[in-house]
Scaffold this motif. Structure first.
Motif, PDB file in Angstrom:
ATOM      1  N   ASN A 111     -13.354  -0.529  -7.429  1.00 44.09           N
ATOM      2  CA  ASN A 111     -12.255  -0.003  -8.237  1.00 44.09           C
ATOM      3  C   ASN A 111     -12.675   0.103  -9.707  1.00 44.09           C
ATOM      4  OD1 ASN A 111     -12.413  -2.785  -8.568  1.00 44.09           O
ATOM      5  ND2 ASN A 111     -10.277  -2.960  -9.163  1.00 44.09           N
ATOM      6  N   ASN A 139      -6.441   1.884  -7.369  1.00 44.42           N
ATOM      7  CA  ASN A 139      -7.111   1.072  -6.351  1.00 44.42           C
ATOM      8  C   ASN A 139      -6.951   1.800  -5.023  1.00 44.42           C
ATOM      9  OD1 ASN A 139      -7.549  -0.915  -8.329  1.00 44.42           O
ATOM     10  ND2 ASN A 139      -5.595  -1.907  -7.853  1.00 44.42           N
ATOM     11  N   PHE A 158      -2.606  -1.020  -3.531  1.00 49.33           N
ATOM     12  CA  PHE A 158      -3.519   0.076  -3.226  1.00 49.33           C
ATOM     13  C   PHE A 158      -2.722   1.370  -3.050  1.00 49.33           C
ATOM     14  CE2 PHE A 158      -5.699  -3.637  -1.225  1.00 49.33           C
ATOM     15  CZ  PHE A 158      -6.860  -3.619  -1.988  1.00 49.33           C
ATOM     16  N   SER A 202      -0.985   2.305  -8.455  1.00 49.24           N
ATOM     17  CA  SER A 202      -1.497   0.951  -8.177  1.00 49.24           C
ATOM     18  C   SER A 202      -1.816   0.197  -9.461  1.00 49.24           C
ATOM     19  CB  SER A 202      -2.741   1.026  -7.287  1.00 49.24           C
ATOM     20  OG  SER A 202      -3.769   1.779  -7.914  1.00 49.24           O
ATOM     21  N   ILE A 228       0.848  -1.194   0.000  1.00 56.56           N
ATOM     22  CA  ILE A 228       0.000   0.000   0.000  1.00 56.56           C
ATOM     23  C   ILE A 228       0.886   1.247   0.000  1.00 56.56           C
ATOM     24  CG2 ILE A 228      -1.801   1.243   1.249  1.00 56.56           C
ATOM     25  CD1 ILE A 228      -2.389  -1.551   2.617  1.00 56.56           C
TER      26      ILE A 228
END
Length: 651
Positions: free
Chosen positions: A535, A434, A395, A383, A372
């Motif tokens: 998403n 995302n 993400f 992402s 992330i």
């Protein structure tokens, strides 16, 4: 075999050529099993073998409580031309304190912590402890196998509870009376599971000497902090989480490290892990060193460290701190304070290559584990897959959504009609990445105030606004992250030296906030329309974003099977009777969620369980719902086939 513990002199250690070759290429994924300190038995003597990279050192030895911290007594030996020094020291027991005595380039003697140490002293001490890796029997086979089979949680419900382990609770009123990892398994874990969060995200748990850095100035990258116990105690906690169905995410800091004299900086008298040039090697905001991502050995240190947490601790994800500071050479620098790349640009090409390599390796070797990015700029494709030109993260934190939404909710409702774009603008880019929607620790400290204290109005309106805010967050496309204390409406901004204000849970209004978060998580997790396509544009549709005068917006969340959830938000304290909202499906629409319900601390204004759709071409929709919109509240409704159900109380 009889083992003799009588101390004798150190002896050379051979390191396989292939290990050295991979290290030189920056591709040794298990480097922490080659360098560092590892228990061993040689010629009948038990001890530890040590290895450290210090290519410009004149001499290296191991010092510790087993040799009265005497440099030169247990020397290490150069391994070919690799820059690695290694040796076996007999008589070193598990738990012995040690450091490396490095005769640096230039002649100075420095006592340096082992960069690959698995355990370190409790602050303010900084020595390493001789430890071992294979000291825990895991019981999470089912969880790990299911994670691999599911793959990345792009279409799953992900709701993250962010925690600073040192200030969630204290055992006594005294600062430093921390819960241990094992005690957190008995307290924090059931608390989070009860609230319905899918993951716990810890602010950095790697050892750090300064509490006030919150772990973001890491001292020992491979050592879980001793504040809360031993490394195997952290494994126990993660194991317990997995057996309770809760994932664990760890904040990780590969962008910079502190300048402590005992740490990584100027390790052998030169810049090994960092650039020598301060325009490239020092961070002006944080007073730290910046990793030299162009150096294979430094990159390998970080790559192996990321894989270490995933492999040895079964971490389910890494949240990478301050990615923007890694991407840009001019980050927080004025003209003349940075060095352009080879093409004259500001992009940090070696750091970009490192991040892409990291994400590729993690996703290949640990299917289902997330990486992330906390990335605060408009860098494209953070992402998106590396093969498509992206950085390859799973993400990205949606910092734009966070800033715009907090700005909107801080305004008095009478002014919100002029700022509705702050809410709707995020949908222009909501599916470019995302996203995770973060309400993190950064938003409730350093004078920013707690989330509840940001809300305008009197007491009732502040709580209603916060409930509305959370509903808007959970309804909006993107995964969710909430910092501890937000789940019950902490008034006071967060301080790392004080526990959360748990006494607030004696008050019904705060109990109502907690009940709301619990129910939002449950609704989010059990409703595919709320998470499967968050998403993707196909999972979202505006119903009406144009009613600025009333400060009302409405949209649909849609599942692949056609199921849909209609969300309607009233951002003013006015009850709106007979408010018409377009819809496609005829029949009865059941009210699934109402943030004004009495059980959440609201006034219980609602629609008696649901309404019947009426035929009309309202705004191009074939049907419409005539709703009562509660004040400062959100409603969620869904169509039901068959005859209308009997009315029920607002839920």
């Amino acid at each position: 075999m009889t083992v003799d513990l009588t101390p004798v002199a150190s002896s050379p250690v051979n390191i396989a050529e292939f290990d050295l070759y991979l290290f030189g290429k920056g591709r040794h994924f298990d480097l922490y099993r080659v360098l560092g300190a590892h228990p061993d038995v040689r010629d009948g003597h038990a001890g530890y073998r040590f290895a450290v990279w210090a290519p410009h050192a004149r001499a290296v030895s191991v010092v510790g409580d087993f040799n009265q911290w005497s440099p030169g007594l247990h020397k290490l030996y150069p391994v070919a031309a690799s820059g690695v020094w290694a040796g076996f020291v007999p008589g070193v027991p598990r738990g012995a304190l040690y450091k490396f005595a490095v005769r640096q380039h230039g002649g100075d003697m420095a006592l340096k912590a082992d960069p690959y140490a698995f355990f370190a002293q409790y602050r303010p001490e900084t020595a390493c402890l001789a430890w071992d890796l294979d000291n825990y029997s895991w019981n999470d086979v089912a969880w790990m196998q299911a994670r691999r089979e599911r793959g990345l949680p792009i279409d799953e419900a992900v709701s993250i509870y962010e925690v600073h382990a040192g200030s969630w609770r204290f055992k006594t009123d005294q600062y430093g009376s921390f819960y241990s990892y094992r005690e957190l398994a008995e307290t924090l874990l059931p608390y989070v599971a009860d609230l319905g969060f899918t993951h716990i995200e810890f602010m950095p748990l790697a050892e750090h000497p300064l509490d006030e850095s919150w772990g973001y100035q890491t001292g020992h990258y491979f050592a879980p902090t001793s504040r809360f116990g031993q490394p195997e105690d952290l494994k126990f906690f993660i194991d317990a989480c997995h057996n309770r169905g809760v994932g664990v995410i760890l904040d990780w800091v590969p962008g910079h490290f502190p300048k402590d004299a005992w740490g990584l900086g100027r390790f052998d008298g030169t810049g090994l892990y960092e650039h020598e040039d301060p325009r490239q090697g020092e961070h002006p905001d944080w007073g730290t060193y910046v990793f030299n991502f162009a150096r294979h050995e430094a990159r390998n240190f970080l790559l192996a460290n990321a894989l270490y947490w995933l492999k040895e601790f079964h971490i389910d994800g890494l949240r990478i701190d301050a990615v923007a500071s890694m991407l840009y050479l001019d980050y927080s620098r004025q003209d003349g304070e940075w060095v352009p790349n080879e093409f004259g640009g500001k992009e940090n090409i070696p750091a970009i290559e490192f991040l892409r390599d990291l994400n590729t390796v993690v996703h290949e070797h640990f299917p289902g584990a997330a990486v992330i990015a906390e990335e605060s700029t408009s860098w494209p494709g953070v992402s998106r897959p590396v093969y498509a030109g992206g950085l390859g993260f799973t993400f990205k934190w949606n910092m734009g959504w966070m800033n715009d939404t907090l700005s909107y909710f801080a305004k008095e409702p009478i002014h919100r009609s002029h700022h509705q774009n702050n809410l709707t603008f995020s949908m222009l880019y909501a599916f470019h990445e995302n996203f995770i929607l973060p309400l993190s620790h950064d938003e409730v400290t350093h004078g920013k105030g707690a989330l509840l204290s940001k809300m305008p109005g009197d007491m009732w309106r502040m709580f209603a606004n916060l409930r509305l805010f959370y509903a808007y967050m959970w309804a909006h496309p993107g995964k969710k992250l909430l910092f501890m204390g937000g789940e019950f409406g902490q008034w006071r901004e967060w301080s790392s030296r004080e526990p959360l204000d748990w006494a607030l849970l004696d008050f019904p209004t705060h109990q109502g906030i907690m009940a709301l978060v619990r129910d939002l998580n449950a609704f989010y997790r059990r409703t595919p329309a709320m998470h499967v396509r968050d998403n993707d544009w196909t999972g979202f549709e505006w119903v009406d974003l144009t009613d600025y005068a009333s400060s009302v917006i409405s949209f649909l969340r849609k599942a692949p099977d056609g199921a849909q959830i209609l969300w309607v938000f009233n951002f003013t304290p006015v009850v709106r009777e007979k408010y018409c909202v377009g819809c496609r499906a005829p029949g009865y629409w059941r009210e699934l969620f109402n943030t004004d319900a009495a059980c959440f601390g609201g006034s219980n204004v609602g629609n008696a369980g649901g309404v019947q759709a009426r035929p009309s071409a309202l705004g191009g929709w074939p049907h419409y719902l005539e709703l009562t919109l509660p004040p400062l509240a959100a409603l969620a409704l869904t169509p039901e086939s068959g005859p209308a159900q009997a009315p029920g109380p607002a839920s």
